[in-house]
Design a protein around this motif. Structure first.
Motif, PDB file in Angstrom:
ATOM      1  N   ILE A 226     -51.599  26.855 -12.790  1.00 29.35           N
ATOM      2  CA  ILE A 226     -52.494  25.933 -12.079  1.00 29.35           C
ATOM      3  C   ILE A 226     -52.757  24.694 -12.935  1.00 29.35           C
ATOM      4  CG2 ILE A 226     -54.894  25.635 -11.333  1.00 29.35           C
ATOM      5  CD1 ILE A 226     -54.776  28.467 -10.189  1.00 29.35           C
ATOM      6  N   ALA A 227     -52.978  24.889 -14.222  1.00 28.46           N
ATOM      7  CA  ALA A 227     -53.224  23.758 -15.118  1.00 28.46           C
ATOM      8  C   ALA A 227     -52.000  22.838 -15.185  1.00 28.46           C
ATOM      9  CB  ALA A 227     -53.584  24.264 -16.515  1.00 28.46           C
ATOM     10  N   ALA A 228     -50.809  23.430 -15.225  1.00 27.31           N
ATOM     11  CA  ALA A 228     -49.595  22.623 -15.304  1.00 27.31           C
ATOM     12  C   ALA A 228     -49.369  21.844 -14.007  1.00 27.31           C
ATOM     13  CB  ALA A 228     -48.394  23.521 -15.597  1.00 27.31           C
ATOM     14  N   TYR A 229     -49.511  22.502 -12.857  1.00 30.08           N
ATOM     15  CA  TYR A 229     -49.357  21.795 -11.577  1.00 30.08           C
ATOM     16  C   TYR A 229     -50.404  20.687 -11.441  1.00 30.08           C
ATOM     17  CZ  TYR A 229     -46.334  25.638  -9.930  1.00 30.08           C
ATOM     18  OH  TYR A 229     -45.324  26.548  -9.764  1.00 30.08           O
ATOM     19  N   SER A 230     -51.622  20.967 -11.872  1.00 29.64           N
ATOM     20  CA  SER A 230     -52.691  19.969 -11.777  1.00 29.64           C
ATOM     21  C   SER A 230     -52.363  18.739 -12.609  1.00 29.64           C
ATOM     22  CB  SER A 230     -54.024  20.577 -12.227  1.00 29.64           C
ATOM     23  OG  SER A 230     -54.404  21.652 -11.396  1.00 29.64           O
ATOM     24  N   ARG A 231     -51.768  18.961 -13.781  1.00 27.57           N
ATOM     25  CA  ARG A 231     -51.390  17.827 -14.630  1.00 27.57           C
ATOM     26  C   ARG A 231     -50.284  17.007 -13.961  1.00 27.57           C
ATOM     27  NH1 ARG A 231     -52.712  13.623 -17.223  1.00 27.57           N
ATOM     28  NH2 ARG A 231     -51.264  12.988 -18.875  1.00 27.57           N
ATOM     29  N   ALA A 232     -49.340  17.683 -13.322  1.00 34.96           N
ATOM     30  CA  ALA A 232     -48.278  16.961 -12.604  1.00 34.96           C
ATOM     31  C   ALA A 232     -48.877  16.084 -11.508  1.00 34.96           C
ATOM     32  CB  ALA A 232     -47.287  17.955 -12.013  1.00 34.96           C
ATOM     33  N   ILE A 233     -49.885  16.602 -10.813  1.00 31.88           N
ATOM     34  CA  ILE A 233     -50.511  15.834  -9.738  1.00 31.88           C
ATOM     35  C   ILE A 233     -51.344  14.683 -10.302  1.00 31.88           C
ATOM     36  CG2 ILE A 233     -52.291  15.990  -7.939  1.00 31.88           C
ATOM     37  CD1 ILE A 233     -51.150  18.797  -7.328  1.00 31.88           C
ATOM     38  N   GLU A 234     -51.963  14.886 -11.454  1.00 29.99           N
ATOM     39  CA  GLU A 234     -52.678  13.773 -12.095  1.00 29.99           C
ATOM     40  C   GLU A 234     -51.727  12.618 -12.390  1.00 29.99           C
ATOM     41  OE1 GLU A 234     -54.665  15.069 -15.596  1.00 29.99           O
ATOM     42  OE2 GLU A 234     -55.892  16.562 -14.553  1.00 29.99           O
ATOM     43  N   LEU A 235     -50.521  12.957 -12.833  1.00 31.71           N
ATOM     44  CA  LEU A 235     -49.544  11.929 -13.171  1.00 31.71           C
ATOM     45  C   LEU A 235     -48.911  11.319 -11.921  1.00 31.71           C
ATOM     46  CD1 LEU A 235     -47.793  13.797 -16.129  1.00 31.71           C
ATOM     47  CD2 LEU A 235     -49.228  11.756 -16.319  1.00 31.71           C
ATOM     48  N   LEU A 248     -50.371  27.532  -3.369  1.00 32.16           N
ATOM     49  CA  LEU A 248     -49.987  28.939  -3.465  1.00 32.16           C
ATOM     50  C   LEU A 248     -50.686  29.621  -4.640  1.00 32.16           C
ATOM     51  CD1 LEU A 248     -46.134  28.769  -2.811  1.00 32.16           C
ATOM     52  CD2 LEU A 248     -47.844  29.803  -1.311  1.00 32.16           C
ATOM     53  N   ALA A 249     -50.700  28.933  -5.790  1.00 34.39           N
ATOM     54  CA  ALA A 249     -51.314  29.506  -6.986  1.00 34.39           C
ATOM     55  C   ALA A 249     -52.819  29.691  -6.790  1.00 34.39           C
ATOM     56  CB  ALA A 249     -51.031  28.620  -8.199  1.00 34.39           C
ATOM     57  N   CYS A 250     -53.461  28.730  -6.149  1.00 33.14           N
ATOM     58  CA  CYS A 250     -54.901  28.840  -5.902  1.00 33.14           C
ATOM     59  C   CYS A 250     -55.207  30.016  -4.970  1.00 33.14           C
ATOM     60  CB  CYS A 250     -55.435  27.539  -5.313  1.00 33.14           C
ATOM     61  SG  CYS A 250     -55.501  26.172  -6.494  1.00 33.14           S
ATOM     62  N   GLU A 251     -54.361  30.243  -3.995  1.00 39.36           N
ATOM     63  CA  GLU A 251     -54.573  31.393  -3.110  1.00 39.36           C
ATOM     64  C   GLU A 251     -54.481  32.701  -3.896  1.00 39.36           C
ATOM     65  OE1 GLU A 251     -52.803  31.804   0.624  1.00 39.36           O
ATOM     66  OE2 GLU A 251     -53.087  29.730   1.250  1.00 39.36           O
ATOM     67  N   ARG A 252     -53.557  32.758  -4.853  1.00 41.30           N
ATOM     68  CA  ARG A 252     -53.440  33.974  -5.663  1.00 41.30           C
ATOM     69  C   ARG A 252     -54.714  34.228  -6.474  1.00 41.30           C
ATOM     70  NH1 ARG A 252     -48.261  31.665  -6.957  1.00 41.30           N
ATOM     71  NH2 ARG A 252     -46.656  32.527  -5.588  1.00 41.30           N
ATOM     72  N   LYS A 253     -55.418  33.154  -6.812  1.00 45.81           N
ATOM     73  CA  LYS A 253     -56.677  33.279  -7.552  1.00 45.81           C
ATOM     74  C   LYS A 253     -57.880  33.354  -6.623  1.00 45.81           C
ATOM     75  CE  LYS A 253     -57.523  32.781 -11.399  1.00 45.81           C
ATOM     76  NZ  LYS A 253     -57.866  33.789 -12.415  1.00 45.81           N
ATOM     77  N   SER A 254     -57.641  33.462  -5.318  1.00 44.23           N
ATOM     78  CA  SER A 254     -58.696  33.497  -4.302  1.00 44.23           C
ATOM     79  C   SER A 254     -59.558  32.237  -4.316  1.00 44.23           C
ATOM     80  CB  SER A 254     -59.579  34.745  -4.492  1.00 44.23           C
ATOM     81  OG  SER A 254     -58.824  35.918  -4.299  1.00 44.23           O
ATOM     82  N   GLU A 255     -58.991  31.125  -4.754  1.00 45.52           N
ATOM     83  CA  GLU A 255     -59.686  29.837  -4.723  1.00 45.52           C
ATOM     84  C   GLU A 255     -59.321  29.158  -3.398  1.00 45.52           C
ATOM     85  OE1 GLU A 255     -58.773  27.656  -8.261  1.00 45.52           O
ATOM     86  OE2 GLU A 255     -59.552  29.207  -9.601  1.00 45.52           O
ATOM     87  N   ARG A 256     -59.947  29.651  -2.320  1.00 40.56           N
ATOM     88  CA  ARG A 256     -59.499  29.292  -0.992  1.00 40.56           C
ATOM     89  C   ARG A 256     -59.767  27.822  -0.647  1.00 40.56           C
ATOM     90  NH1 ARG A 256     -61.643  34.484  -0.112  1.00 40.56           N
ATOM     91  NH2 ARG A 256     -63.536  33.706   0.855  1.00 40.56           N
ATOM     92  N   ARG A 257     -60.904  27.324  -1.010  1.00 39.55           N
ATOM     93  CA  ARG A 257     -61.194  25.930  -0.668  1.00 39.55           C
ATOM     94  C   ARG A 257     -60.248  24.977  -1.411  1.00 39.55           C
ATOM     95  NH1 ARG A 257     -67.746  25.034  -0.296  1.00 39.55           N
ATOM     96  NH2 ARG A 257     -68.044  26.087   1.706  1.00 39.55           N
ATOM     97  N   ARG A 258     -59.990  25.286  -2.662  1.00 44.15           N
ATOM     98  CA  ARG A 258     -59.077  24.441  -3.425  1.00 44.15           C
ATOM     99  C   ARG A 258     -57.669  24.516  -2.830  1.00 44.15           C
ATOM    100  NH1 ARG A 258     -58.144  24.860 -10.000  1.00 44.15           N
ATOM    101  NH2 ARG A 258     -56.935  22.921 -10.232  1.00 44.15           N
TER     102      ARG A 258
END
Length: 322
Positions: A226-235, A248-258
């Motif tokens: 999640i941290a790596a994908y987030s950095r890609a999106i920041e760039l 997909l990764a957020c769903e695996r962490k049950s972070e549904r709103r994100r």
């Protein structure tokens, strides 16, 4: 050369005056009173992209990136522009280039359409390469490695990338391509090492963080992915694939709103195809789940005692999982 007035150009190409002003403000075409054939060709290209619902900012970002990696002064005139999903790539001299990701895309069967391609990272610019023996050798080895990949000779390509890294350990294109070869062989630990080296060698290399997220996901290290994908999106906020994988990764962490936020961003960036259909399906599921949760909470009420006047109260609700 025949020249056309501004009004004639708008009429011939059926372009709204407001749209032309928008392109001018975005720097996609210069403001002028008359247009020759090159300018009409450029306007026709912009009009076609606009009909594909690619906004001016996305076109501008792709054009600027292509200028940086190719040295072209006007990629819209000097190359063919092709849409692949939510992105623009440029075909020039038989090679397709994705400038945002810094990728070369090689057609291995042009007769079957532009999407059948093999991918390799663009080599970094070599300042003064003609006078630098190491620079010339690196470029020669890199092109040989890319050709070997295109021909399916993966082991040869890997050995060539290793030779490059022996000369220049921070040659980011070789780090990424060699990492991807290890990734496809399910050698995830080695792929992670190479991708991490690429992110350190060039912290602005979007694809290095995206690929790192992919391998971390395979290793079931979801928070790190999640941290790596987030950095890609920041760039690169318009990087649709990164939004998809992050959802997909957020769903695996049950972070549904994100997850919902990134699914919604993905379909804004890429509206067609099976991945967009899957994203819409996930959005419906998440919205349905949220609606049911709100309804369930709203049903937990108690009748007022007789004679008590009803009143409105603000009651704090337990938020859904982020």
């Amino acid at each position: 050369m025949t020249l056309y007035s501004r009004q004639d150009a708008l009429r011939i190409l059926r372009i709204a005056p407001r749209q032309l002003i928008c392109w001018e403000r975005a720097g996609l075409i210069s403001e002028q009173d008359t247009y020759g054939f090159p300018e009409l060709t450029q306007l026709r290209t912009l009009s076609a992209l606009q009909h594909l619902r690619i906004n001016s900012r996305s076109i501008r970002n792709s054009v600027v990136a292509m200028q940086a990696v190719s040295g072209m002064s006007n990629p819209l005139l000097e190359s063919a522009v092709i849409r692949t999903g939510s992105r623009l790539v440029f075909r020039h001299s038989g090679i397709m280039v994705d400038p945002i990701r810094k990728q070369l895309l090689f057609d291995f069967d042009a007769a079957n359409g532009p999407h059948r391609v093999t991918v390799a990272m663009l080599p970094p610019a070599q300042n003064g390469a003609a006078a630098n023996p190491d620079g010339r050798e690196l470029q020669r080895l890199f092109l040989q490695a890319v050709q070997a990949e295109e021909q399916g000779r993966k082991n040869v390509a890997m050995e060539l990338y290793r030779k490059i890294l022996a000369i220049d350990p921070v040659y980011t294109a070789a780090l990424i391509n060699l990492g991807t070869l290890h990734y496809h062989q399910k050698q995830y630990a080695r792929a992670e090492e190479l991708y991490r080296s690429a992110t350190l060698a060039d912290p602005s290399y979007v694809l290095a963080f995206f690929d790192l997220g992919n391998v971390l996901d395979e290793l079931q290290r979801v928070e790190e992915s999640i941290a790596a994908y987030s950095r890609a999106i920041e760039l690169a906020p318009g990087y649709a694939d990164a939004h998809y994988n992050l959802a997909l990764a957020c769903e695996r962490k049950s972070e549904r709103r994100r997850a919902l936020s990134h699914w919604q961003t993905y379909i804004r960036l890429d509206k067609r195809g099976p991945w967009a259909d899957h994203a819409r399906s996930q959005i419906r599921k998440l919205l349905s789940r949220e609606k049911l949760a709100i309804t369930h909470r709203g049903a937990r009420c108690h009748p007022l005692p007789r004679g008590t006047a009803p009143s409105l109260q603000l009651v704090p609700q337990r938020p859904l999982s982020a």
